[in-house]
Design an enzyme around this catalytic site. Sequence first.
Site, PDB file in Angstrom:
ATOM      1  N   LYS A 112       0.818  -1.209   0.000  1.00  0.00           N
ATOM      2  CA  LYS A 112       0.000   0.000   0.000  1.00  0.00           C
ATOM      3  C   LYS A 112       0.854   1.263   0.000  1.00  0.00           C
ATOM      4  O   LYS A 112       0.394   2.325  -0.400  1.00  0.00           O
ATOM      5  CB  LYS A 112      -0.942  -0.031   1.192  1.00  0.00           C
ATOM      6  CG  LYS A 112      -1.786  -1.324   1.218  1.00  0.00           C
ATOM      7  CD  LYS A 112      -3.203  -1.065   1.306  1.00  0.00           C
ATOM      8  CE  LYS A 112      -4.163  -2.223   1.106  1.00  0.00           C
ATOM      9  NZ  LYS A 112      -3.777  -3.563   1.499  1.00  0.00           N
TER      10      LYS A 112
HETATM   11  C1  PLP Z   1      -4.506  -4.687   0.963  1.00  0.00           C
HETATM   12  C2  PLP Z   1      -3.736  -5.938   0.871  1.00  0.00           C
HETATM   13  C3  PLP Z   1      -4.105  -6.947  -0.021  1.00  0.00           C
HETATM   14  C4  PLP Z   1      -5.345  -6.847  -0.875  1.00  0.00           C
HETATM   15  O1  PLP Z   1      -5.202  -5.871  -1.880  1.00  0.00           O
HETATM   16  P1  PLP Z   1      -6.518  -5.297  -2.617  1.00  0.00           P
HETATM   17  O2  PLP Z   1      -6.002  -4.201  -3.477  1.00  0.00           O
HETATM   18  O3  PLP Z   1      -7.407  -4.797  -1.534  1.00  0.00           O
HETATM   19  O4  PLP Z   1      -7.118  -6.409  -3.363  1.00  0.00           O
HETATM   20  C5  PLP Z   1      -3.296  -8.064  -0.099  1.00  0.00           C
HETATM   21  N1  PLP Z   1      -2.208  -8.204   0.671  1.00  0.00           N
HETATM   22  C6  PLP Z   1      -1.824  -7.257   1.549  1.00  0.00           C
HETATM   23  C7  PLP Z   1      -0.621  -7.481   2.391  1.00  0.00           C
HETATM   24  C8  PLP Z   1      -2.551  -6.079   1.674  1.00  0.00           C
HETATM   25  O5  PLP Z   1      -2.166  -5.141   2.537  1.00  0.00           O
END
Ligand code: PLP
Length: 495
Positions: A112
């Site tokens: 993120k």
């Molecule tokens: C947010 C997240 C996901 C999922 O990603 P999306 O974009 O919501 O599908 C998968 N793995 C981790 C570690 C995350 O933080």
Amino acid sequence: MNYVSTRNNDIKVSSAFAIAHGISVEGGLYVPESIPQLDTKDFANLSELDYIGKAEYILKKYLTDFTDEEISACVNGAYTGSFDDDKPAALAQLGDKINILELWHGPTCAFKDLALQLLPYLLTTSTKKAADGKKTVILVATSGDTGKAALEGFKDVENTEIIVFYPSEGVSPMQKLQMDSQKGNNVHVCAIKGNFDDAQSGVKKIFTDAAIKETLAQNGMEFSSANSINWGRLVPQIIYYISAYCDMLAKGDDLSNGFNIVVPTGNFGNILAAYYAKEMGVPVNKLICASNANRVLTDFINTGVYDRNREFYTTMSPSMDILISSNLERMLYILADGDDKYIADIQSQLANDGKFTVNDTVLAKLQSLFFGACCDDDGTLKTIKNTFDEYGYLCDTHTAVAVNAYEQYIEKTGDNRPVLIASTASPYKFAKSVLSALSNDIPESEFDTVDALSDLTRTTVPTPLAELKNATARFKDIYKKEDMYTAVCNCLKIN
Ligand SMILES: *Cc1c(COP(=O)(O)O)cnc(C)c1O
């Protein structure tokens, strides 16, 4: 380039407007009117550029109302000095066909960061252009990683306040400590009694409530979103898939028949970005959508029935513990050829009945693009162990779900094209679960566990997590899920 709402094609806005406001008034999500295309010359140009250069190149195609100088300032601010070796999207290789796209070398050790280091720059630039310089209040619902990444991105950013809601029982101890110890003068963290979907629905409700909006306006404030419903969160994610493609070409992978991408999926944001990269011209064959025991997307891809009326599981891959994948709405809008009435209709079915079924045309397109597979916690643990034994590679619980889904895909199709697996978090963010895949000897404390994992696997603990050892929790409030608006008022000192 204009952006339209998935629920009303008459609503057309600039990218700055879409980013400043996050979500459309009637609850739709903004999507670009068309998808920019990259030709051979573009890819040749891109391959000469570093990550920052690539980011500028790609953003210019989507954010056409930003000046070149604005884009350059945003991208340089976001990606200079905030990632290990200034490489936000490094590739690791397992065997000769598997590429792992390590997206966790930023300040909070999850993917993120790639979007949330950039979003504050995009957002403050956008509000200057399209929201009369009001103070922006960022509301975030998080299953763990978004919250921390958003807090790091927005801390002490001028003219913003950020409020993060997380499910009090639904995040890992490391994630909880990361958020509760957040520094900054404009940051607020609230746990709620409920799960991620409760947090997300609560935030969406606050966003779209006219009376609340008015109250904020009277106080010179306006909401926006740092969740992946905001286009400003999605567009940075397209960049790393294009960057990974360039890197795979550069190291000589044979991509003449394309390659597959596997994404551990929750809210469908990351995999949607991979879809955009494919549509822009990256030769992607299948998009493999990996889920944990909350397999609502696997079932949807296999049957065309989306049904959130099912048991919710708290798993060891908590960032994927989601039953309402917000960004699927964007995908369905595209698959339904921009039929806004159709999307408004199925979204209201989802809101009212928790369920909808797509028509055969949409289902056929969905299945031609995506393969869905899932695994539970047992499968996750086995995959962590096998991957470590076979390749000496340590992956986190979310990445392990992706590796497991990929193995299922191979088994089912025999398709052995090269593959790119998105690795979304550092294993040390979920140290207890990861260590338990490799050892029966699990220390009591989180930080002893981190050290034990490091000793056993001879891998290094990322600095931002190692430093948490000395952090103290600063936020302790737990709210009922019905009281999220009260929480907002308390944080902003309004009523
Ligand atoms: C947010 C997240 C996901 C999922 O990603 P999306 O974009 O919501 O599908 C998968 N793995 C981790 C570690 C995350 O933080």
